[in-house]
Design an enzyme around this catalytic site. Structure first.
Site, PDB file in Angstrom:
ATOM      1  N   TYR A 140       1.058  -1.359   0.128  1.00 17.36           N
ATOM      2  CA  TYR A 140       0.148   0.354  -0.235  1.00 17.36           C
ATOM      3  C   TYR A 140       0.718   1.096  -0.642  1.00 17.36           C
ATOM      4  CZ  TYR A 140      -3.764   3.282   1.739  1.00 17.36           C
ATOM      5  OH  TYR A 140      -4.983   4.130   1.397  1.00 17.36           O
ATOM      6  N   LYS A 144       0.897   3.650  -3.467  1.00 12.95           N
ATOM      7  CA  LYS A 144       0.151   5.649  -3.026  1.00 12.95           C
ATOM      8  C   LYS A 144       1.816   6.138  -3.112  1.00 12.95           C
ATOM      9  CE  LYS A 144      -3.840   4.623  -2.026  1.00 12.95           C
ATOM     10  NZ  LYS A 144      -5.053   5.157  -2.936  1.00 12.95           N
TER      11      LYS A 144
END
Length: 230
Positions: A140, A144
């Site tokens: 993640y 991002k």
């Protein structure tokens, strides 16, 4: 009526819940026509729904077929939350596919329609990655963080075409996306003392899509109640 402003059209991925849903609702309230993409059918009532995987070129093309070749706004809010285990290769592949490749596909396929309308795209990132690491999900954080490079690059690609591309980086937002460690209204890790709301993020997104942001492109707007100042 002569002189009446034509209805603006936006595609919003992840329009069934959280920030995506709040953005779709805000755009509808402001008079936009909204085409929503989500795996869930429960999108706001006035949204033109395209049910499917927002990372799929075929699904994105179905949404684009509904905009008649001219697109004023694209919002990429579909995503999967940080989970784990951190060293699971399948989790890594899925998070990168949804959270990074998905926005790339949407931008790539939407660029001609955005250019036809001098439109704008807003990608939903996170403070996780650019400002914080994640022991739960390096995938993640990597996805991002990668959105920052994607947005800067697509802003350069889009500029000669009249297309702006920007990034918003929410912090702790009160949605079902990622259950919080503390009560929403008592956050010792946030200077403002609370979680943000999806509507607050939607307001920033709509600003970046709109006429007051026409000289903003390649920017990252952090919406975190001051958390990263700590």
């Amino acid at each position: 009526m002569t002189g009446q402003r034509p209805t603006r059209t936006a595609i919003v991925t992840g329009a069934a819940s959280g920030i995506g849903r709040a953005t779709a609702e805000r755009l509808l309230a402001d008079g936009w026509r909204v085409i929503g993409i989500d795996l869930a059918e429960a999108m706001p009532e006035a949204v033109t729904s395209v049910v499917g995987d927002a990372t799929s070129p075929e699904v994105i093309e179905r949404a684009l077929a509904a905009v008649d070749l001219s697109l004023d706004g694209l919002v990429c809010a579909a995503g999967v939350p940080p989970s784990g285990p951190w060293d699971d290769a399948a989790h890594w592949s899925n998070v990168l596919r949804v959270d990074l490749t998905g926005p790339f596909e949407a931008l790539r396929l939407s660029m001609p329609a955005l250019s036809a309308a001098n439109g704008s795209a807003v990608i939903i990132g996170s403070i996780v990655g650019p400002a914080e690491g994640s022991t739960r999900s390096p995938a993640y954080a990597a996805a991002k963080a990668g959105l920052g490079g994607l947005v800067k690059s697509m802003a350069l690609i889009g500029a000669p075409l009249g297309v702006r591309v920007n990034l918003v980086e929410p912090g702790a937002i009160d949605t079902p996306f990622d259950p919080p460690r503390y009560p929403p209204d008592a956050r010792p890790d946030v200077p403002l003392g609370r979680m943000g709301t999806a509507a607050e993020v939607a307001g920033a997104i709509v600003f970046l899509l709109g006429p007051d942001a026409t000289y903003i492109t390649g920017a990252s707007l952090r919406i975190d109640g001051g958390r990263t100042l700590l």
